[in-house]
Write an enzyme that holds these catalytic residues in place. Sequence first.
Site, PDB file in Angstrom:
ATOM      1  N   ARG A 118       5.164 -26.395  26.689  1.00  0.00           N
ATOM      2  CA  ARG A 118       5.160 -26.389  25.208  1.00  0.00           C
ATOM      3  C   ARG A 118       4.430 -27.589  24.611  1.00  0.00           C
ATOM      4  O   ARG A 118       4.666 -27.967  23.461  1.00  0.00           O
ATOM      5  CB  ARG A 118       6.575 -26.315  24.641  1.00  0.00           C
ATOM      6  CG  ARG A 118       7.318 -25.067  25.056  1.00  0.00           C
ATOM      7  CD  ARG A 118       8.517 -24.827  24.157  1.00  0.00           C
ATOM      8  NE  ARG A 118       9.208 -23.618  24.551  1.00  0.00           N
ATOM      9  CZ  ARG A 118      10.219 -23.589  25.389  1.00  0.00           C
ATOM     10  NH1 ARG A 118      10.661 -24.693  25.933  1.00  0.00           N
ATOM     11  NH2 ARG A 118      10.785 -22.441  25.684  1.00  0.00           N
ATOM     12  N   LYS A 129      -8.677 -28.412  16.942  1.00  0.00           N
ATOM     13  CA  LYS A 129      -8.871 -26.986  17.241  1.00  0.00           C
ATOM     14  C   LYS A 129      -9.021 -26.839  18.750  1.00  0.00           C
ATOM     15  O   LYS A 129      -9.904 -27.468  19.352  1.00  0.00           O
ATOM     16  CB  LYS A 129     -10.140 -26.457  16.560  1.00  0.00           C
ATOM     17  CG  LYS A 129      -9.945 -26.094  15.104  1.00  0.00           C
ATOM     18  CD  LYS A 129     -11.182 -25.390  14.556  1.00  0.00           C
ATOM     19  CE  LYS A 129     -10.999 -24.996  13.111  1.00  0.00           C
ATOM     20  NZ  LYS A 129     -12.222 -24.397  12.536  1.00  0.00           N
ATOM     21  N   GLU A 180     -25.545 -30.650  13.328  1.00  0.00           N
ATOM     22  CA  GLU A 180     -24.204 -30.605  12.722  1.00  0.00           C
ATOM     23  C   GLU A 180     -23.950 -31.848  11.865  1.00  0.00           C
ATOM     24  O   GLU A 180     -23.219 -31.791  10.876  1.00  0.00           O
ATOM     25  CB  GLU A 180     -23.109 -30.474  13.795  1.00  0.00           C
ATOM     26  CG  GLU A 180     -23.098 -29.139  14.506  1.00  0.00           C
ATOM     27  CD  GLU A 180     -22.291 -28.027  13.795  1.00  0.00           C
ATOM     28  OE1 GLU A 180     -21.692 -28.260  12.728  1.00  0.00           O
ATOM     29  OE2 GLU A 180     -22.290 -26.901  14.335  1.00  0.00           O
ATOM     30  N   LYS A 221     -15.635 -35.872   8.858  1.00  0.00           N
ATOM     31  CA  LYS A 221     -14.755 -34.879   9.480  1.00  0.00           C
ATOM     32  C   LYS A 221     -13.293 -35.295   9.311  1.00  0.00           C
ATOM     33  O   LYS A 221     -12.421 -34.479   9.020  1.00  0.00           O
ATOM     34  CB  LYS A 221     -15.131 -34.704  10.961  1.00  0.00           C
ATOM     35  CG  LYS A 221     -14.213 -33.769  11.699  1.00  0.00           C
ATOM     36  CD  LYS A 221     -14.821 -32.459  12.094  1.00  0.00           C
ATOM     37  CE  LYS A 221     -13.747 -31.454  12.480  1.00  0.00           C
ATOM     38  NZ  LYS A 221     -14.078 -30.585  13.549  1.00  0.00           N
ATOM     39  N   GLU A 242      -7.219 -25.474   8.180  1.00  0.00           N
ATOM     40  CA  GLU A 242      -8.283 -24.654   7.597  1.00  0.00           C
ATOM     41  C   GLU A 242      -7.770 -23.605   6.602  1.00  0.00           C
ATOM     42  O   GLU A 242      -8.084 -22.415   6.706  1.00  0.00           O
ATOM     43  CB  GLU A 242      -9.123 -23.985   8.704  1.00  0.00           C
ATOM     44  CG  GLU A 242     -10.489 -23.559   8.170  1.00  0.00           C
ATOM     45  CD  GLU A 242     -11.464 -23.148   9.262  1.00  0.00           C
ATOM     46  OE1 GLU A 242     -11.513 -23.823  10.301  1.00  0.00           O
ATOM     47  OE2 GLU A 242     -12.175 -22.168   9.041  1.00  0.00           O
ATOM     48  N   ARG A 290     -11.395 -27.263   4.702  1.00  0.00           N
ATOM     49  CA  ARG A 290     -12.006 -27.373   6.038  1.00  0.00           C
ATOM     50  C   ARG A 290     -13.116 -26.343   6.247  1.00  0.00           C
ATOM     51  O   ARG A 290     -13.982 -26.524   7.099  1.00  0.00           O
ATOM     52  CB  ARG A 290     -10.923 -27.260   7.127  1.00  0.00           C
ATOM     53  CG  ARG A 290     -11.440 -27.588   8.512  1.00  0.00           C
ATOM     54  CD  ARG A 290     -10.327 -27.880   9.483  1.00  0.00           C
ATOM     55  NE  ARG A 290     -10.836 -28.095  10.821  1.00  0.00           N
ATOM     56  CZ  ARG A 290     -10.115 -28.536  11.837  1.00  0.00           C
ATOM     57  NH1 ARG A 290      -8.846 -28.826  11.666  1.00  0.00           N
ATOM     58  NH2 ARG A 290     -10.651 -28.686  13.039  1.00  0.00           N
ATOM     59  N   ASN A 323     -18.095 -24.942   7.733  1.00  0.00           N
ATOM     60  CA  ASN A 323     -18.798 -23.711   8.115  1.00  0.00           C
ATOM     61  C   ASN A 323     -20.141 -23.560   7.403  1.00  0.00           C
ATOM     62  O   ASN A 323     -20.783 -22.517   7.527  1.00  0.00           O
ATOM     63  CB  ASN A 323     -17.934 -22.479   7.795  1.00  0.00           C
ATOM     64  CG  ASN A 323     -16.687 -22.435   8.654  1.00  0.00           C
ATOM     65  OD1 ASN A 323     -16.701 -22.909   9.780  1.00  0.00           O
ATOM     66  ND2 ASN A 323     -15.617 -21.885   8.114  1.00  0.00           N
ATOM     67  N   HIS A 336     -23.008 -21.600   8.918  1.00  0.00           N
ATOM     68  CA  HIS A 336     -22.495 -20.901  10.101  1.00  0.00           C
ATOM     69  C   HIS A 336     -22.540 -19.376   9.993  1.00  0.00           C
ATOM     70  O   HIS A 336     -22.509 -18.704  11.017  1.00  0.00           O
ATOM     71  CB  HIS A 336     -21.072 -21.373  10.417  1.00  0.00           C
ATOM     72  CG  HIS A 336     -21.044 -22.684  11.160  1.00  0.00           C
ATOM     73  ND1 HIS A 336     -21.585 -23.849  10.646  1.00  0.00           N
ATOM     74  CD2 HIS A 336     -20.561 -23.024  12.388  1.00  0.00           C
ATOM     75  CE1 HIS A 336     -21.414 -24.829  11.519  1.00  0.00           C
ATOM     76  NE2 HIS A 336     -20.800 -24.362  12.587  1.00  0.00           N
ATOM     77  N   HIS A 381     -24.340 -18.016  12.927  1.00  0.00           N
ATOM     78  CA  HIS A 381     -23.651 -17.210  13.952  1.00  0.00           C
ATOM     79  C   HIS A 381     -24.372 -15.882  14.177  1.00  0.00           C
ATOM     80  O   HIS A 381     -24.397 -15.365  15.305  1.00  0.00           O
ATOM     81  CB  HIS A 381     -22.199 -16.937  13.552  1.00  0.00           C
ATOM     82  CG  HIS A 381     -21.271 -18.072  13.879  1.00  0.00           C
ATOM     83  ND1 HIS A 381     -20.145 -18.345  13.161  1.00  0.00           N
ATOM     84  CD2 HIS A 381     -21.324 -19.000  14.870  1.00  0.00           C
ATOM     85  CE1 HIS A 381     -19.529 -19.405  13.685  1.00  0.00           C
ATOM     86  NE2 HIS A 381     -20.230 -19.825  14.718  1.00  0.00           N
ATOM     87  N   HIS A 424     -26.042 -23.681  19.675  1.00  0.00           N
ATOM     88  CA  HIS A 424     -25.272 -23.507  18.439  1.00  0.00           C
ATOM     89  C   HIS A 424     -25.860 -24.353  17.292  1.00  0.00           C
ATOM     90  O   HIS A 424     -26.075 -23.856  16.184  1.00  0.00           O
ATOM     91  CB  HIS A 424     -23.812 -23.878  18.702  1.00  0.00           C
ATOM     92  CG  HIS A 424     -22.956 -23.850  17.481  1.00  0.00           C
ATOM     93  ND1 HIS A 424     -22.592 -22.681  16.867  1.00  0.00           N
ATOM     94  CD2 HIS A 424     -22.411 -24.867  16.737  1.00  0.00           C
ATOM     95  CE1 HIS A 424     -21.853 -22.958  15.800  1.00  0.00           C
ATOM     96  NE2 HIS A 424     -21.729 -24.271  15.697  1.00  0.00           N
TER      97      HIS A 424
HETATM   98  N1  GLY Z   1     -15.822 -27.098  13.859  1.00  0.00           N
HETATM   99  C1  GLY Z   1     -15.224 -26.799  12.623  1.00  0.00           C
HETATM  100  C2  GLY Z   1     -13.848 -27.344  12.477  1.00  0.00           C
HETATM  101  O1  GLY Z   1     -13.418 -28.184  13.234  1.00  0.00           O
HETATM  102  O2  GLY Z   1     -13.155 -26.926  11.588  1.00  0.00           O
END
Ligand code: GLY
Length: 335
Positions: free
Chosen positions: A113, A135, A177, A214, A224, A228, A232, A235, A239, A251
Amino acid sequence: MDIKVDLKDKSYIVTVERGALKNAGEIFDLNRKVLVVSDDGVPSEYAYEICSQSKTPVVAVLEQGEKSKNIENFQKLLTLMLENGFSRKDCVVAVGGGVVGDLAGFAAACYMRGIDFYNVPTTLLSQVDSSIGGKTAIDFCGVKNVVGAFYQPKGVIVDSDVLCTLDGRQFAAGLAEIIKMAATSDARLFELLENSDDIKADIDEIVRRAIEIKRDVVEQDPTEKGLRKVLNFGHTVGHAIEGVENGRLLHGECVALGMLPMCDESVRVRLERVLEKYGLPTKIVWSEEELKPYIKHDKKAAGEFVNVVRVKNIGSFEFSKETADEILKSVESVR
Ligand code: GLY
């Protein structure tokens, strides 16, 4: 320098310092069992550096590439921890790019956990993006990142010395990025990228400022729900191009292209110039028919609308709900 990501009881420090990897044992608590996860594209001395500072290291080296972010490797990491008697007090350290970090982080999130997770990102892209913000995920049934968790690391080491082994194309893809973050959120960083005469000499300051962007976003919206989504920018079209190209473009290269239709003319002129300066692609050569299916099924879609980010002035952004046809019209206007 230390950058604190303030997420209350899930806060952590990002140590941004040349040579910090050599002091990992002082920065992270490695006086326990440590699962060190890396891949065969990462110079082995980086993982070795962590092992040599760990009390009881166990190493997993994956095959390089997105395909490794799968359930078999997830199971492999869990099995290694179980077979080596890892308890809830032990930890996982990722040494690699986004694939390694996402997979190792998810294994750490699930084992018993959740056990401590540390990240040592070794690509420019993962240093400024995936290593910050918690993430974690694997790809499943052909769908990218569909099984995962928000699970914050206990600490991150961003050591720009490791970038010396990164190839030029990967370096530029990471810059894409950073350009993205500067375009939406930091006009002065964008100017620094435009004016830098020696990007390698300026990279420490650039990385630090990108991490701060960030950090600011993640602190306000860790899961998000809203803000957040600014990350994107570029993107949706990016994408789509990535989907059509199926691994032939990186990417960051796809994001570079994907930003161009989403800005006003004056921004686009500057963006195109800075992308070209760093050897990133700027010509969208894919047809409407090729791109449309991907744009329609974008994960940011809600009904017939896709949530996109638009930039009218460098350093600021707007969210916009648009149909695939509206987005494709913007793509047509920049061909
Ligand atoms: N790579 C986008 C984020 O971390 O939300």
